[in-house]
Each structure stands twice: as structure tokens, then as C-alpha cells.
Design an enzyme around this catalytic site. Structure first.
Site, PDB file in Angstrom:
ATOM      1  N   CYS A 140      -4.217  -3.291  -1.347  1.00  0.00           N
ATOM      2  CA  CYS A 140      -3.542  -4.579  -1.174  1.00  0.00           C
ATOM      3  C   CYS A 140      -3.894  -5.227   0.164  1.00  0.00           C
ATOM      4  O   CYS A 140      -5.049  -5.430   0.478  1.00  0.00           O
ATOM      5  CB  CYS A 140      -2.033  -4.408  -1.369  1.00  0.00           C
TER       6      CYS A 140
ATOM      7  N   GLU B 191      -3.422  -1.290  -7.895  1.00  0.00           N
ATOM      8  CA  GLU B 191      -2.179  -0.838  -7.260  1.00  0.00           C
ATOM      9  C   GLU B 191      -1.016  -1.017  -8.240  1.00  0.00           C
ATOM     10  O   GLU B 191      -0.991  -1.958  -9.024  1.00  0.00           O
ATOM     11  CB  GLU B 191      -1.933  -1.698  -6.014  1.00  0.00           C
TER      12      GLU B 191
ATOM     13  N   LYS C 190      -1.844   4.776   1.218  1.00  0.00           N
ATOM     14  CA  LYS C 190      -1.931   3.529   1.970  1.00  0.00           C
ATOM     15  C   LYS C 190      -1.493   3.738   3.415  1.00  0.00           C
ATOM     16  O   LYS C 190      -0.393   4.240   3.675  1.00  0.00           O
ATOM     17  CB  LYS C 190      -1.064   2.463   1.291  1.00  0.00           C
TER      18      LYS C 190
END
Length: 304
Positions: A163, A52, A112
Site C-alpha cells: 500500500c 493487500e 508491512k
């Protein structure tokens, strides 16, 4: 496969001011990987994974960033999952994973789905501004994606988790149900410095490996990164704030575990069972409390 931990110039929030340096670090480490492949020091990877925020410069709009990424990907000769911040939709931003292929450039993309509140977007901004103007440090909100991230690359179907999405039960399960035979957790731990956050996140990734029966690659800008086999064992674990490249083989699995098949029903059943046991223990305790005075009265009567 290979996973590239390029490192950042500094820890903490200031890493955001060094966006080009972070991109160059990952491109440089990938170019070195390509040189090692040509020299026969490591095998040719089928796919490469970047973390990321590897490119916080939107490579779909910035020709220079695209050139840097293409140069690294073309050199290593393998499709590469690039973590990037994209402009839009609208005034927002997108935290994305992009499959960048040799010769052809960007292709499949995952956005995301669960941006982090107070970090990637500011919920109830007007309300919290009544208490502090610090809410505007998050000047632009990240927009959540709407699709499960399963992308074909290098013979694998990679389920992308970005994440802290790894802490949500449903997202890894949905990726596996959508056909993922391995998972990757792209993360950026630079803002957490030398705290235990990176190790905690690795523990979450290890849990997901066991739960889903899938190999998991946790790849971070600064560490901790690791290859995780379906038994939850972390291999080639890296240190914090170092540059490193992981190389190795991981098994691809297609079977569905009990947890993936039944999902939240397993948790609800265990919670219900726990609740029943607590109620049963409480009832036995009350029975015992009422039985003891009666026994004492009988004992006193017998003594008389």
C-alpha cells in the site's frame, strides 16, 4: 505472471464486514484463471499476485480460509503472493504478504514495515482520546515489520511493498539492494471509493519503476491495477470496482540505477543546489536594488 483483482462487495469502510466475500472473490477469479490456462486461452503463469487484504481472515489460524486459498493456488499451479491480515504478535495485527505454494501452502512472508497512522494504528491514543472517543474505532494496532520483503517465487525475486509504503523512498530502494529484480505494490483502495487516490498511487508506482529500473505490478482489491515496465509505462490498467485478471510478461532487471546506488544523497545534493540558486538569486536582487538608486543619482547629477 498474473495479478488477480477480485473486487469487493461494496466500496468504503463497510468492505471490512465482508471479509469472507472478498477472499472468495479472489479465489474464484484465480480458479477462473486456472480454467483459462487449461483451455489454452492464457499461458501458464510462473507466479500469481493477490492484493493487500485479499484475506482479512488469518489463513494461518483459520483452516477454512487456508482451504480456500490452497484450492485456488493448487488449481492455478503457481506460487501466489497472498495479502493477508494476521493475528499477532501479542494483541496486535500484522499486514502481511505470504507466498502460498501449490501443494505445500504458506511459506515466505513479509510484514508491512510502515503501517498507516490513524488507519492501521492509533498514535498517542490516550492523548487523542481527550478530544474524541473515535480513536477507539481503531481497536487493535497493526505492528510494524522489521525486515525487507524480498521473496523468491516463480523464478523471480519479488520485492513486496504494501500500500502506501510505495511513497517512502527508502523501502523500494532497500528491496532492490536486497536483490529484488521486480517489485509488487499490494494495495487495497476500497476504503477510498471512487476518489482519485488509486490513480495517485499508480503514479507513485510508475515513479518507483523509473527510479529503481524495475518492473512494478500494482495489484489492488478493486483497482486501479496495472503492469508497469521499467520505463514507467502502465499496461493493462484496470478500472475501479471491477473484477479483473492481468496476464503478461515483464522484464526482470538486476542492474542498479544511479538513484538506487546513491539513494538520499541525490535528493540532498539537488536540495542543496536549489538552496544555493535561491540564495544567489536573492543576492543578485539585492545588488540590483542598491545599484538602481545610485544610477538615478548619477542621472540627476548629469542632468543638472
Amino acid at each position: 505472471m498474473a495479478a488477480v483483482q477480485g473486487n469487493t462487495p461494496t466500496d468504503g469502510l463497510d468492505f471490512n464486514a465482508e471479509r469472507r466475500a472478498v477472499l472468495d472473490n479472489h479465489a474464484r477469479a484465480t480458479a477462473q484463471l486456472a480454467a483459462d490456462v487449461r483451455a489454452g486461452r492464457v499461458p501458464q503463469p510462473d507466479l500469481v499476485l493477490w492484493p493487500e487484504n485479499a484475506s482479512d481472515i488469518d489463513p494461518l489460524l483459520n483452516a477454512d480460509a487456508a482451504r480456500v486459498i490452497s484450492g485456488a493456488v493448487d488449481a492455478v499451479g503457481a506460487p501466489t503472493l497472498v495479502g493477508a491480515v494476521l493475528q499477532g504478535p501479542g494483541e496486535g495485527l500484522t499486514n502481511a504478504g505470504i507466498v502460498w505454494s501449490p501443494g505445500t501452502g504458506p511459506g515466505q512472508r513479509y510484514a508491512k514495515q510502515r503501517p498507516a497512522p490513524f488507519g492501521e494504528y492509533m498514535p498517542y491514543r490516550s492523548f487523542f482520546r481527550l478530544f474524541t472517543d473515535k480513536v477507539d474505532l481503531v481497536s487493535r494496532d497493526f505492528v510494524p515489520g522489521t525486515s525487507t520483503g524480498v521473496m523468491s517465487m516463480g523464478g523471480a525475486k519479488v520485492g513486496d511493498i504494501i500500500c502506501f509504503e510505495v511513497l517512502f523512498d527508502d523501502l523500494p530502494r532497500e528491496a532492490v539492494l536486497a536483490g529484488a529484480d521486480m517489485l509488487v505494490v499490494q494495495t487495497n483502495n476500497a476504503t477510498f471509493g471512487y476518489s482519485h487516490e488509486a490513480v495517485q498511487q499508480l503514479a507513485m508506482s510508475r515513479l518507483r519503476a523509473v527510479e529503481t529500473g524495475r518492473s512494478v505490478v500494482q495489484i489492488s482489491t478493486v483497482g486501479v491495477s496495472a503492469f508497469i515496465t521499467p520505463d514507467g509505462v502502465a499496461h493493462q490498467r484496470t478500472g475501479l470496482f471491477t473484477s479483473a485478471v492481468l496476464n503478461g510478461q515483464l522484464p526482470l532487471r538486476s542492474q542498479l540505477t544511479f538513484a538506487v546506488r546513491h539513494g538520499q544523497a541525490v535528493e540532498l545534493a539537488l536540495c542543496a543546489l536549489g538552496g544555493l540558486l535561491v540564495l544567489a538569486a536573492g543576492r543578485d536582487r539585492r545588488r540590483g536594488a542598491t545599484r538602481r538608486p545610485a544610477l538615478r543619482r548619477r542621472a540627476v547629477a548629469a542632468g543638472r
